[in-house]
Enzyme design. Structure first.
Site, PDB file in Angstrom:
ATOM      1  N   LYS A  35       1.083   5.696   1.808  1.00 52.82           N
ATOM      2  CA  LYS A  35       2.308   7.122   1.530  1.00 52.82           C
ATOM      3  C   LYS A  35       3.506   6.514   2.751  1.00 52.82           C
ATOM      4  O   LYS A  35       4.441   6.829   1.961  1.00 52.82           O
ATOM      5  CB  LYS A  35       1.902   8.725   1.489  1.00 52.82           C
ATOM      6  CG  LYS A  35       1.251   8.648   3.187  1.00 52.82           C
ATOM      7  CD  LYS A  35       1.260  10.400   3.003  1.00 52.82           C
ATOM      8  CE  LYS A  35       1.147  10.925   4.478  1.00 52.82           C
ATOM      9  NZ  LYS A  35       0.843  12.112   4.697  1.00 52.82           N
ATOM     10  N   ARG A 130      -3.868  22.779   6.050  1.00 49.55           N
ATOM     11  CA  ARG A 130      -3.225  22.484   5.211  1.00 49.55           C
ATOM     12  C   ARG A 130      -4.127  22.602   4.292  1.00 49.55           C
ATOM     13  O   ARG A 130      -4.506  24.111   3.148  1.00 49.55           O
ATOM     14  CB  ARG A 130      -2.839  21.303   5.174  1.00 49.55           C
ATOM     15  CG  ARG A 130      -1.793  20.394   4.505  1.00 49.55           C
ATOM     16  CD  ARG A 130      -0.880  19.242   4.698  1.00 49.55           C
ATOM     17  NE  ARG A 130      -2.263  18.494   4.194  1.00 49.55           N
ATOM     18  CZ  ARG A 130      -2.079  17.371   4.858  1.00 49.55           C
ATOM     19  NH1 ARG A 130      -0.788  16.277   4.831  1.00 49.55           N
ATOM     20  NH2 ARG A 130      -2.702  15.960   4.681  1.00 49.55           N
TER      21      ARG A 130
END
Length: 366
Positions: A35, A130
């Site tokens: 990513k 998260r």
């Protein structure tokens, strides 16, 4: 062409091979997280050619791009998918991370439609706050998933040092291992992925004497920038300079070091302050905040970054003989790399060692 990022594929390959070796010495498999480089095809191919068989991204579209480039790998989606993208997840992704039962149900229904079995890793909340299910709720989550058709639970995973900065300590890894043991025993499940974290796990990987059930790590920054993410320290025996920004000087003028006139906010809603240095030789390069996280740049020439706007970076070039048309090179951190690699306005130029001739021919992307 400028601005451009020069990407040393030899150094990326070296880092990937070295990290893979360290992981395998502890019985751990490694997934390369692409990513940070925008799912770049050339880099992905280099990683697979280095012996890595698993690639991960947070964007389904980038995984689809890599698959269409016929790069042979297991593709992992490491951002919990949205309900609106379930169709693409089932179509393109081999393994996804999951933490929401409604999404899992939707994936199951879509997998039935596509006549596929979709593999998933259940994300567990280990303190970084998260994504993830609280550990005590994982058994109930599994109970809800097990009856669903065309779904295969292949692992559990945790994330560290991305949102809350929580370190993957030995204690955290033992807790995740203990949960994995319980799941495997209670539900007679084989978990090929007990995914302990990311580049923040470097110190744990090198220092632990017992990995427990942890058998998988996801590395991005460690591969591309040769750094761990807890302290941002350089990892010994890895390259930190596989990426370099090259920007062209578009103006050189001697001007005051402090703006003059009635001051207001700048284009980004900030009220900047400036140090009085007298008259200054100021150079401007043709790239700015629209394309790069400027605070993540370190000049490799004797200049200092004074500030930036959308498409300009202003530097103090007093100590140089820089002229218009010259290039200034910058080292990049992870934030700068990910923004540069995502920008369609920054050229990507690949450098690959020529073993026979010992030089570095270049290949530039469109």
């Amino acid at each position: 062409m400028t601005p451009r990022v020069e990407i040393d594929l030899r150094k990326i390959r070296h880092n990937a091979v070295t990290l893979k070796k360290w992981c395998e010495e502890k019985g751990i498999q490694m997934t390369a997280v692409v990513k940070g480089v925008g799912g770049d095809v050339q880099i992905a191919r280099t990683l697979v050619d280095s012996g890595l068989t698993s690639l991960a991204d947070t964007k389904v579209e980038r995984i689809a791009k890599l698959k269409s480039a016929h790069i042979p790998a297991t593709y992992m989606l490491i951002r919990t998918p949205a309900l609106s993208e379930v169709n693409k997840v089932v179509q393109y992704v081999d393994v996804s991370v999951q933490s929401e039962i409604d999404v899992v149900r939707a994936i199951s229904a879509e997998a039935v439609k596509q006549n596929k079995t979709h593999a998933m890793i259940i994300m567990v909340e280990m303190g970084d706050l998260r994504e993830g299910i609280m550990p005590k709720d994982v058994p109930a989550f599994i109970e809800q998933i097990r009856p669903l058709p065309n779904i295969q639970i292949v692992g559990i995973g945790a994330n560290f040092a991305c949102f809350g900065g929580i370190i993957p300590t030995d204690q955290k890894m033992r807790e995740l291992s203990s949960l994995a043991k319980h799941i495997q025993k209670e539900y007679a499940l084989f978990l090929p992925y007990v995914s302990g974290g990311n580049s923040a796990n470097y110190y744990w990987l090198k220092q632990t004497k017992d990995v427990g059930c942890i058998n998988h790590l996801r590395f991005g920054e460690a591969i591309f920038l040769g750094r761990e993410t807890i302290r941002g320290a350089a990892i010994p025996h890895l390259y930190q300079d596989a990426f370099c920004l090259v920007a062209e000087v578009i103006e050189v003028k001697t001007k005051p070091s402090v703006p003059y006139g009635v001051q207001s906010r700048n284009a980004f809603g900030e009220t900047p302050t400036f140090q009085e240095r007298g008259m200054m030789k100021r150079a401007i390069v043709g790239i700015g905040r629209q394309d790069v996280h400027v605070s993540g740049l370190t000049p490799l020439s004797p200049v200092d970054i004074v500030g930036s706007s959308s498409d300009h970076i202003i530097v103090d070039a007093t100590r140089t003989d820089i002229r218009v048309g010259d290039h200034i090179r910058f080292a990049v951190d992870y934030g700068a790399m990910i923004s540069l690699m995502s920008s369609p306005y920054v050229q990507k130029t690949y450098v690959q060692t020529d073993e026979k001739n010992g030089h570095f021919p270049t290949k530039t992307s469109a």
